[in-house]
Each structure stands twice: as C-alpha cells, then as structure tokens.
Design a protein around this motif. Sequence first.
Motif, PDB file in Angstrom:
ATOM      1  N   ASP A  22     -10.957  -1.223   6.452  1.00 58.29           N
ATOM      2  CA  ASP A  22      -9.938  -0.612   5.607  1.00 58.29           C
ATOM      3  C   ASP A  22      -8.674  -1.469   5.467  1.00 58.29           C
ATOM      4  N   ASP A  23      -8.175  -2.031   6.563  1.00 57.61           N
ATOM      5  CA  ASP A  23      -6.952  -2.836   6.486  1.00 57.61           C
ATOM      6  C   ASP A  23      -7.152  -4.073   5.616  1.00 57.61           C
ATOM      7  N   ASN A  24      -8.283  -4.732   5.779  1.00 58.24           N
ATOM      8  CA  ASN A  24      -8.598  -5.906   4.966  1.00 58.24           C
ATOM      9  C   ASN A  24      -8.739  -5.522   3.488  1.00 58.24           C
ATOM     10  N   LEU A  25      -9.432  -4.433   3.227  1.00 58.01           N
ATOM     11  CA  LEU A  25      -9.610  -3.989   1.841  1.00 58.01           C
ATOM     12  C   LEU A  25      -8.283  -3.582   1.223  1.00 58.01           C
ATOM     13  N   GLN A  26      -7.408  -2.964   1.995  1.00 60.10           N
ATOM     14  CA  GLN A  26      -6.067  -2.601   1.515  1.00 60.10           C
ATOM     15  C   GLN A  26      -5.333  -3.852   1.034  1.00 60.10           C
ATOM     16  N   ARG A  27      -5.348  -4.908   1.842  1.00 57.49           N
ATOM     17  CA  ARG A  27      -4.675  -6.156   1.470  1.00 57.49           C
ATOM     18  C   ARG A  27      -5.306  -6.773   0.225  1.00 57.49           C
ATOM     19  N   ILE A  28      -6.625  -6.793   0.172  1.00 59.99           N
ATOM     20  CA  ILE A  28      -7.319  -7.376  -0.985  1.00 59.99           C
ATOM     21  C   ILE A  28      -6.997  -6.599  -2.254  1.00 59.99           C
ATOM     22  N   LEU A  29      -7.043  -5.285  -2.191  1.00 57.79           N
ATOM     23  CA  LEU A  29      -6.766  -4.459  -3.375  1.00 57.79           C
ATOM     24  C   LEU A  29      -5.311  -4.574  -3.807  1.00 57.79           C
ATOM     25  N   GLU A  30      -4.387  -4.608  -2.860  1.00 59.42           N
ATOM     26  CA  GLU A  30      -2.967  -4.763  -3.209  1.00 59.42           C
ATOM     27  C   GLU A  30      -2.713  -6.106  -3.883  1.00 59.42           C
ATOM     28  N   ALA A  31      -3.286  -7.170  -3.340  1.00 61.50           N
ATOM     29  CA  ALA A  31      -3.111  -8.495  -3.940  1.00 61.50           C
ATOM     30  C   ALA A  31      -3.741  -8.554  -5.323  1.00 61.50           C
ATOM     31  N   GLU A  57     -12.954  -5.387  -9.689  1.00 62.63           N
ATOM     32  CA  GLU A  57     -13.735  -6.609  -9.916  1.00 62.63           C
ATOM     33  C   GLU A  57     -13.075  -7.807  -9.246  1.00 62.63           C
ATOM     34  N   ARG A  58     -11.745  -7.919  -9.387  1.00 63.54           N
ATOM     35  CA  ARG A  58     -11.053  -9.035  -8.735  1.00 63.54           C
ATOM     36  C   ARG A  58     -11.196  -8.924  -7.224  1.00 63.54           C
ATOM     37  N   ALA A  59     -11.050  -7.720  -6.689  1.00 60.94           N
ATOM     38  CA  ALA A  59     -11.195  -7.513  -5.248  1.00 60.94           C
ATOM     39  C   ALA A  59     -12.609  -7.862  -4.785  1.00 60.94           C
ATOM     40  N   ARG A  60     -13.597  -7.540  -5.599  1.00 60.80           N
ATOM     41  CA  ARG A  60     -14.986  -7.884  -5.269  1.00 60.80           C
ATOM     42  C   ARG A  60     -15.146  -9.402  -5.178  1.00 60.80           C
ATOM     43  N   TYR A  61     -14.549 -10.119  -6.110  1.00 61.46           N
ATOM     44  CA  TYR A  61     -14.622 -11.582  -6.076  1.00 61.46           C
ATOM     45  C   TYR A  61     -13.935 -12.122  -4.825  1.00 61.46           C
ATOM     46  N   VAL A  62     -12.773 -11.560  -4.472  1.00 65.41           N
ATOM     47  CA  VAL A  62     -12.073 -11.993  -3.263  1.00 65.41           C
ATOM     48  C   VAL A  62     -12.936 -11.715  -2.043  1.00 65.41           C
ATOM     49  N   TYR A  63     -13.472 -10.519  -1.953  1.00 65.51           N
ATOM     50  CA  TYR A  63     -14.274 -10.102  -0.807  1.00 65.51           C
ATOM     51  C   TYR A  63     -15.480 -11.024  -0.613  1.00 65.51           C
ATOM     52  N   ASN A  64     -16.037 -11.496  -1.709  1.00 61.81           N
ATOM     53  CA  ASN A  64     -17.221 -12.364  -1.656  1.00 61.81           C
ATOM     54  C   ASN A  64     -16.875 -13.850  -1.734  1.00 61.81           C
ATOM     55  N   ASP A  65     -15.601 -14.191  -1.496  1.00 63.65           N
ATOM     56  CA  ASP A  65     -15.144 -15.587  -1.492  1.00 63.65           C
ATOM     57  C   ASP A  65     -15.503 -16.335  -2.773  1.00 63.65           C
ATOM     58  N   ALA A  66     -15.288 -15.679  -3.905  1.00 61.94           N
ATOM     59  CA  ALA A  66     -15.602 -16.305  -5.195  1.00 61.94           C
ATOM     60  C   ALA A  66     -14.458 -16.150  -6.189  1.00 61.94           C
ATOM     61  N   LEU A  67     -13.225 -16.022  -5.690  1.00 62.84           N
ATOM     62  CA  LEU A  67     -12.078 -15.755  -6.559  1.00 62.84           C
ATOM     63  C   LEU A  67     -11.910 -16.809  -7.654  1.00 62.84           C
ATOM     64  N   GLU A  68     -12.295 -18.031  -7.379  1.00 63.33           N
ATOM     65  CA  GLU A  68     -12.112 -19.098  -8.367  1.00 63.33           C
ATOM     66  C   GLU A  68     -12.863 -18.833  -9.677  1.00 63.33           C
ATOM     67  N   ASN A  73     -14.458 -15.509 -15.770  1.00 61.92           N
ATOM     68  CA  ASN A  73     -15.444 -14.474 -16.090  1.00 61.92           C
ATOM     69  C   ASN A  73     -14.840 -13.216 -16.693  1.00 61.92           C
ATOM     70  N   PHE A  74     -13.565 -12.967 -16.448  1.00 63.95           N
ATOM     71  CA  PHE A  74     -12.935 -11.741 -16.934  1.00 63.95           C
ATOM     72  C   PHE A  74     -11.755 -12.014 -17.871  1.00 63.95           C
ATOM     73  N   GLN A  75     -11.699 -13.199 -18.441  1.00 65.73           N
ATOM     74  CA  GLN A  75     -10.572 -13.564 -19.299  1.00 65.73           C
ATOM     75  C   GLN A  75     -10.405 -12.618 -20.485  1.00 65.73           C
ATOM     76  N   SER A  76     -11.491 -12.206 -21.107  1.00 64.27           N
ATOM     77  CA  SER A  76     -11.359 -11.322 -22.274  1.00 64.27           C
ATOM     78  C   SER A  76     -10.793  -9.961 -21.877  1.00 64.27           C
ATOM     79  N   GLN A  77     -11.188  -9.424 -20.721  1.00 68.89           N
ATOM     80  CA  GLN A  77     -10.655  -8.143 -20.261  1.00 68.89           C
ATOM     81  C   GLN A  77      -9.177  -8.273 -19.873  1.00 68.89           C
ATOM     82  N   ILE A  78      -8.819  -9.377 -19.234  1.00 68.83           N
ATOM     83  CA  ILE A  78      -7.422  -9.629 -18.873  1.00 68.83           C
ATOM     84  C   ILE A  78      -6.572  -9.717 -20.137  1.00 68.83           C
ATOM     85  N   ASN A  79      -7.062 -10.456 -21.125  1.00 69.17           N
ATOM     86  CA  ASN A  79      -6.333 -10.582 -22.394  1.00 69.17           C
ATOM     87  C   ASN A  79      -6.209  -9.248 -23.113  1.00 69.17           C
TER      88      ASN A  79
END
Length: 102
Positions: A22-31, A57-68, A73-79
């Motif tokens: 939970d603490d790790n996920l809290q930090r990932i989701l907040e970031a 989705e961003r938190a999932r990428y962080v959790y799986n060490d694939a943030l780069e 992959n999500f540029q259209s949704q961000i835009n």
Amino acid sequence: MAITDQIITEFKDRMRIGNYEDDNLQRILEASEQDLIIKCGEFNISSHPVFRELVFERARYVYNDALEFFNTNFQSQINALGMEKALSAIQVDENGDEVVSE
C-alpha cells in the motif's frame, strides 16, 4: 488531489496486487497523478474516469519498471485531456469574444 484508500483499492484490484504494498502504491499513484496534472491540467481523480484511467496506466508502467514507454504509448490520451482542459477554460463574453478564464 489526494489519493484515497478507495483509489488504491481500485488500482490493487485492477493489478491483482495484495495488501502488502500500500505505501509503495500510494507513492506511485501520487507521482502519477502529479505528473499528469502537470501535463494535462487539474482533474479530480475520483470524479473524472478518463483521468483516473490514465493515472492507473501510468502507475502500472511505473510498477512494472517500464515508465519510459508510457508517454509514447499514451500521447493521444494525454493530448486529449490537455485539450479538454484548455477548451473548458475558454468562455465567450457578452460581445461574443472569447475569454480565457484562469
């Protein structure tokens, strides 16, 4: 905005993660939320399902060490969220002129 226990629970259910991180996920989701607020504008994660999905989705990428790969992959949704925020700030005054609200 604050990441609530409910948001953490939704993310854990989606990712099939137990209660031991939970603490790790809290930090990932907040970031993730803060990064997307910077990129897209302020949205309420509790009431805006598209924004919440993008945070997850961003938190999932962080959790799986694939943030780069997230931004590409999500540029259209961000835009799209950024455009939604920008367009919501445009109003028309009594003369029919566009006015950007702060």
